[in-house]
Enzyme design. Structure first.
Site: not given
Ligand code: ADP
Ligand code: MG
Length: 670
Positions: A342
């Site tokens: 991840d």
């Molecule tokens: P990763 O795979 O990098 O761990 P996530 O699946 O948690 O990422 O989130 C993917 C995208 O969704 C983030 O890059 C952001 O654009 C958006 N996102 C998710 N949760 C939030 C939040 N609480 N505030 C702002 N953006 C969010």
């Molecule tokens: Mg993550």
């Protein structure tokens, strides 16, 4: 065919399950040592009398006494099993010894029982030591705590301390219970739990864990978990459970032993009957050879070979803050051809920083940040932490939010002062103005993560954030590739950032813009292409994908209950380099398993073949085919932790040695 219920066809205590209390065990051990020593003295006296005097009856009596002393328990167990027609290991050895007496080889009959009893005892001791070193590690937690009661600090048994009570941890003390710091500041050596030698700074609001070592400052801690549910206690319970669970290889060996033993017994019968008939060998000689075969038919060393190695590997890992929940996972890690990471919080630190705030159309930067901070107050995402920190820095107060909702992989929504607001990526804003798209592309080209802030479906501003790649990530990815392992990165973040991070780290393949469900699909897809995959994440927002992977590894799990509970392997520390160490440990453990199995089979078969033409004496069969082999197998397994500790913890625990005398003797366990 094999009757001993406990150790899968093997009667050795080494593979047994239930364990008595340490004190009782030691007591029993000492008693057995005395008995075996006595039997050995009788045996030696018998040999001397036999050699030096014409009194054959005196020698026979001494041999019989030696046999009874060493073999009393075994013969009793054997008789029980035999009456139920079960050919346990005890039956084989019992018949071999009794048979030796009957055909006029009393010295050998006694030797068989004495050596066998000695081997059993030493095996039990050695494997118990491999297991127990974990228990010792986890018994580091202090038994009492200084609790605030009636305005005074009083020393109280940790069992009697309730959640919510305040305990004092003085400089040099060990933290007695899990809790949150409410006053004071210090640094804490968490090596006992994480294997990480660099002390962690602790201030108000930080979590501290039972069994870790407070260094220079004094801390007041509000207890958050009862003694029995501390992180330490739960990890210890998982490790113990893992040590008992059998892996695929172990099950295979058990099955093999179930065929092997009856086959050798059949061989023994055949030898007894055919040698006199076909080759004219005297009947007494053919019986003697058959008895040697019975000794060799004991699958003990073989049954021991795998579990003792696995326990050794799991223990070695636990001592470095790596919790492996079963030997199957340890096995699978070394087999995997693909490791999936991840991005946020795994390959990067996950401690993002706001680098740009843009507003327009009446909304200033202040307002954009104010809306963002208000919405993020309800989210646990790394982006939320960054936005809140920035707002606080700029002196912006978060407002009350109604109907808050987190949209995983997209962002957050809520109503602020009657206006429907949202914060997140493009998924939440289907049509974005040209101007904002340009702005976004500009920031993304610089490697920033961009989230829009919107009101009533209209974008009114955006925020750019930067994450930093973990220091040890490039070397880890390079290390995996050098081992021929394919590396894949999954992220919900945008393609540009993903591509930048992937290029920087030399990742083979990356997939961006994924929703949590799409990460699961990606893992499934990779499993179809490459077989079982190993996935590394933080175990919080990627739990479904971790669960779907052949082996799910959660990193930086100290303090996160979900991560500890859901992953197959848990790295308590947050060094991604731990993956490499883990793969090496797995490879080494499996190599030892293969060596042990191969040596057991080769030696046993060799002796069996030599026994037929009468080239093996009974005592050789016991000394080499059983005792010697079991030793070799255990000694080989105990090498695992040695090698590991040399490789990865060169400078660990120096502080602890000075402050905690009890840990010094743990250092040289194993
Ligand atoms: P990763 O795979 O990098 O761990 P996530 O699946 O948690 O990422 O989130 C993917 C995208 O969704 C983030 O890059 C952001 O654009 C958006 N996102 C998710 N949760 C939030 C939040 N609480 N505030 C702002 N953006 C969010
Ligand atoms: Mg993550």
């Amino acid at each position: 065919m094999h009757g001993s219920e406990g150790g899968g066809g093997c009667g050795c205590t080494a593979c047994g399950h239930a364990h008595a209390h340490h004190g009782e065990e030691e007591e029993q051990g000492r008693h057995q040592v005395a008995v075996i020593a006595g039997a050995a003295v009788l045996l030696t006296a018998g040999l001397v009398v036999d050699w030096a005097t014409p009194y054959g009856e005196a020698a026979l009596l001494l041999f019989a006494l030696a046999a009874l002393a060493a073999g009393y328990d075994l013969l009793k167990t054997a008789l029980h099993a035999l009456l139920r027609l079960r050919f346990t290991m005890e039956v084989l050895i019992g018949i071999a010894a009794a048979g030796a007496f009957l055909i006029g080889h009393p010295a050998e009959g006694a030797t068989v029982l004495v050596l066998f009893a000695a081997a059993e005892l030493l095996e039990a001791h050695a494997s118990e030591r491999a297991r127990r070193s974990v228990a010792d590690l986890f018994s580091l937690a202090p038994v009492s705590a200084r609790v605030q009661r009636d305005g005074r600090w009083t020393e109280v048994d940790v069992h009697a301390v309730g959640v919510g009570e305040h305990v004092q941890v003085r400089p040099g003390d060990q933290v007695p219970l899990d809790g949150v710091v409410v006053a004071g500041a210090s640094s804490v050596d968490q090596a006992a739990l994480t294997g990480e030698s660099v002390p962690a700074a602790k201030g108000i609001g930080d979590e501290v864990f039972a069994g870790t070592q407070n260094l220079e400052g004094s801390l007041e801690v509000e207890v958050t978990r009862p003694d029995t549910e501390s992180t330490l206690a739960r990890v210890a319970a998982y490790v113990e459970e893992a040590q008992q669970r059998r892996s695929r290889t172990e099950k295979f060996i058990e099955k093999f032993a179930r065929v092997y033993t009856p086959a050798v017994i059949a061989g023994a019968l055949a030898v007894t009957a055919f040698l006199p008939l076909v080759f004219g060998v005297p009947f007494a000689d053919s019986v003697y050879r058959a008895l040697s075969l019975l000794v060799i038919a004991c699958p003990c060393a073989l049954a021991l070979s795998t579990p003792v190695s696995m326990v050794s590997g799991i223990t070695a890992a636990a001592r470095q803050g790596v919790l492996i929940k079963g030997s199957d996972y340890l096995e699978a890690v070394g087999r995997a051809r693909v490791v999936v990471f991840d991005k946020t919080g795994t390959l990067t630190t996950g401690r993002l920083q706001v680098t740009a705030v843009k507003g327009s159309g009446g909304a200033g930067e202040m307002e954009v940040l104010q809306i963002a901070a208000s919405l993020e107050a309800g989210s646990g995402h790394p982006i939320a932490a960054a936005v809140m920190a920035k707002a606080q820095e700029d002196g912006i107060e978060a407002g009350p939010v109604e109907g808050f909702a987190a949209v995983p992989g997209s962002g957050v929504r809520g109503t602020l002062g009657g206006r429907a607001c949202a914060l997140g990526n493009g998924r939440l804003f289907p049509d974005v103005d040209e101007m904002w798209t340009e702005e976004r592309e500009h920031l993304e080209a610089a490697g920033q993560t961009v989230v829009f802030v919107g009101e009533d479906g209209r974008v009114i501003g955006l925020i750019g954030l930067m994450d930093t790649v973990r220091e040890d990530a490039p070397a880890t990815v390079a290390g995996l590739r050098a081992r021929g392992i394919r590396t894949v990165m999954l992220t919900g973040d945008n393609e540009k950032v993903a591509a930048a991070v992937a290029a920087r780290l030399g990742i083979d393949e990356h997939r961006a813009g994924l929703l949590p469900a799409e990460k699961v699909q990606a893992v499934e897809d990779l499993s179809r292409r490459f077989g079982e995959v190993v996935m590394v994440g933080d175990g919080i927002n990627d739990a479904p994908a971790l669960a779907r992977a052949g082996v799910g590894i959660a990193m930086g799990a100290i303090g996160s209950d979900i991560a500890i509970e859901t992953a197959d392997i848990v790295l308590m520390h947050d060094r991604v380099a731990g993956i490499e160490t883990l793969i090496d440990l797995s490879t080494k453990t499996m190599k030892v398993v293969r060596q042990n199995v191969a040596v057991s089979i080769i030696v046993k078969t060799g002796i069996a073949v030599l026994a037929v033409p009468g080239l093996v004496t009974l005592w050789m069969a016991v000394a080499i085919g059983d005792m010697g082999l079991s030793f070799a197998v255990i000694a080989n397994a105990l090498r695992i932790p040695w090698g590991r500790e040399k490789v990865s913890l060169p400078q660990a625990k120096i502080v602890k040695q000075q402050t905690d005398p009890s840990s010094i003797h743990h250092e040289n366990m194993l």
